[in-house]
Design an enzyme around this catalytic site. Structure first.
Site, mmCIF file in Angstrom:
data_model
loop_
_atom_site.group_PDB
_atom_site.id
_atom_site.type_symbol
_atom_site.label_atom_id
_atom_site.label_comp_id
_atom_site.label_asym_id
_atom_site.label_seq_id
_atom_site.Cartn_x
_atom_site.Cartn_y
_atom_site.Cartn_z
ATOM 1 N N ALA A 260 32.830 12.654 23.679
ATOM 2 C CA ALA A 260 32.942 11.347 24.421
ATOM 3 C C ALA A 260 33.279 10.303 23.401
ATOM 4 O O ALA A 260 34.055 9.424 23.723
ATOM 5 C CB ALA A 260 31.524 11.108 25.173
ATOM 6 N N LYS B 49 17.613 5.583 11.875
ATOM 7 C CA LYS B 49 18.161 6.341 13.327
ATOM 8 C C LYS B 49 17.594 7.925 13.341
ATOM 9 O O LYS B 49 17.312 8.328 14.188
ATOM 10 C CB LYS B 49 19.709 6.584 13.131
ATOM 11 N N ASN C 151 14.274 12.904 20.606
ATOM 12 C CA ASN C 151 15.125 14.021 21.071
ATOM 13 C C ASN C 151 14.472 15.209 20.952
ATOM 14 O O ASN C 151 14.480 15.984 22.311
ATOM 15 C CB ASN C 151 16.327 14.244 19.765
HETATM 16 O O1 KPL Z 1 20.511 9.059 19.846
HETATM 17 C C1 KPL Z 1 19.999 9.242 21.000
HETATM 18 C C2 KPL Z 1 20.223 10.614 21.408
HETATM 19 O O2 KPL Z 1 20.123 10.838 22.802
HETATM 20 O O3 KPL Z 1 20.589 11.472 20.915
HETATM 21 C C3 KPL Z 1 19.027 8.307 21.508
HETATM 22 C C4 KPL Z 1 18.811 7.124 20.605
HETATM 23 C C5 KPL Z 1 17.795 8.964 21.578
HETATM 24 C C6 KPL Z 1 19.229 7.643 22.885
HETATM 25 O O4 KPL Z 1 18.934 8.878 23.899
#
Ligand code: KPL
Length: 302
Positions: free
Chosen positions: A19, A185, A193
């Site tokens: 995507a 991040k 997650n």
């Molecule tokens: O990066 C994300 C992911 O789903 O991998 C977050 C920031 C948790 C957003 O869902």
């Protein structure tokens, strides 16, 4: 946004058809860049691109021009090394490669493989996109991105890469040192997650007080291992960032929740697994991350 002629003449190769890859390819194309896709099946790829401003059918070629000079590689962390090994014979001696994925651990794998003039970059994005079907990409959440150079060779073509990434996934902030942003991040991904994958819930569900203690432990351990890896964060800063992303993405399912729900390979080894490896190097114990890693490992597809 019109781009200077010389820069839009650069041919960008977008690897894969995920995507974020198709979103970037579409936006580059619409900004006037020449774009080709690197896909398993050569030929023209027709797809629908939908965003708040655009809804149109696009046709992009695959692998028409070699060598590849500018490459955007938005593939999952576990697929990066194999993708790069496969791309190597196709790369120009001064190629610029931009990695973009969740998790960490790939930069260390790739840097030693590059030729002296080949530049490496990392782009971390909060844009949201999904593919309801193979040939449709929907830009579902307008976000922003940070970009950073990872080796000396990247600086040779800084303007070209920065302008293209602005078009692909801007608004863009270019950081002199991208590592703190990558670790921050990682903190968010290492909390949201695995918990949403384990409990099969939406991100917003983690605001429920029943998750508070687990989130606190994961954050405390993250701060400990980050500090040992020369990344200083306060517990409060990470707590407020995690809470902010949980709120902003309350209605979303995380990428790892979706991977587990669909029985696909996840980025667990490059998120929690990366933290555990760092901890081992610094002789630290991370019992909360270790426990969630083991639980998810048992549920992972073989
Ligand atoms: O990066 C994300 C992911 O789903 O991998 C977050 C920031 C948790 C957003 O869902």
């Amino acid at each position: 946004m019109a781009q200077p002629h010389a820069i839009t003449q650069a041919l960008w190769t977008v690897v894969g058809e995920g995507a974020i890859g198709l979103l970037s390819a579409a936006r580059l194309h619409l900004a006037g860049y020449r774009v080709q896709l690197h896909r398993r099946n050569p030929g023209i790829f027709n797809f629908a691109f939908q965003s708040a401003a655009h809804s149109q059918q696009l046709s992009l070629p695959s692998q028409i021009q070699l060598p590849y000079s500018y490459i955007l590689l938005p593939v999952k962390a576990y697929a990066v090394l194999d993708a790069i090994k496969q791309l190597f014979p196709l790369l120009a001696d001064n190629a610029q490669l931009v990695l973009s994925h969740n998790g960490m651990g790939t930069i260390e794998q790739i840097l030693p493989l590059l030729k002296p003039e080949q530049g490496l970059w990392f782009l971390s994005t909060s844009h949201g996109a999904f593919k309801p079907e193979d040939a449709t990409v929907i830009h579902s959440g307008v976000g922003q991105s940070v970009l950073g150079a990872l080796n000396q060779a990247a600086f040779a073509q800084q303007t070209a890469v920065e302008q293209a990434m602005q078009a692909a996934l801007g608004p863009l902030v270019v950081l002199e040192d991208i590592w703190p942003a990558l670790w921050q991040k990682l903190a968010v991904n290492a909390v949201i997650n695995p918990l949403t994958a384990l409990h099969q819930c939406k991100n917003g569900e983690l605001s429920n007080s029943k998750y508070t203690a687990a989130i606190e432990l994961l954050i405390e351990e993250f701060v400990l291992v980050a500090k040992a890896s020369a990344q200083d964060f306060s517990i409060e800063a990470i707590q407020s960032r995690v809470a902010q992303v949980t709120r902003q993405t309350a209605d979303n399912y995380s990428s790892m929740q979706q991977d587990f729900a669909k029985g696909r390979r996840s980025e667990l080894d490059y998120i929690t697994g990366f933290l555990l490896k760092q901890a081992e190097q610094h002789q630290l114990q991370l019992p909360a991350h270790q426990a969630i890693y083991q639980l998810l490992l048992q549920k992972s597809p073989r």
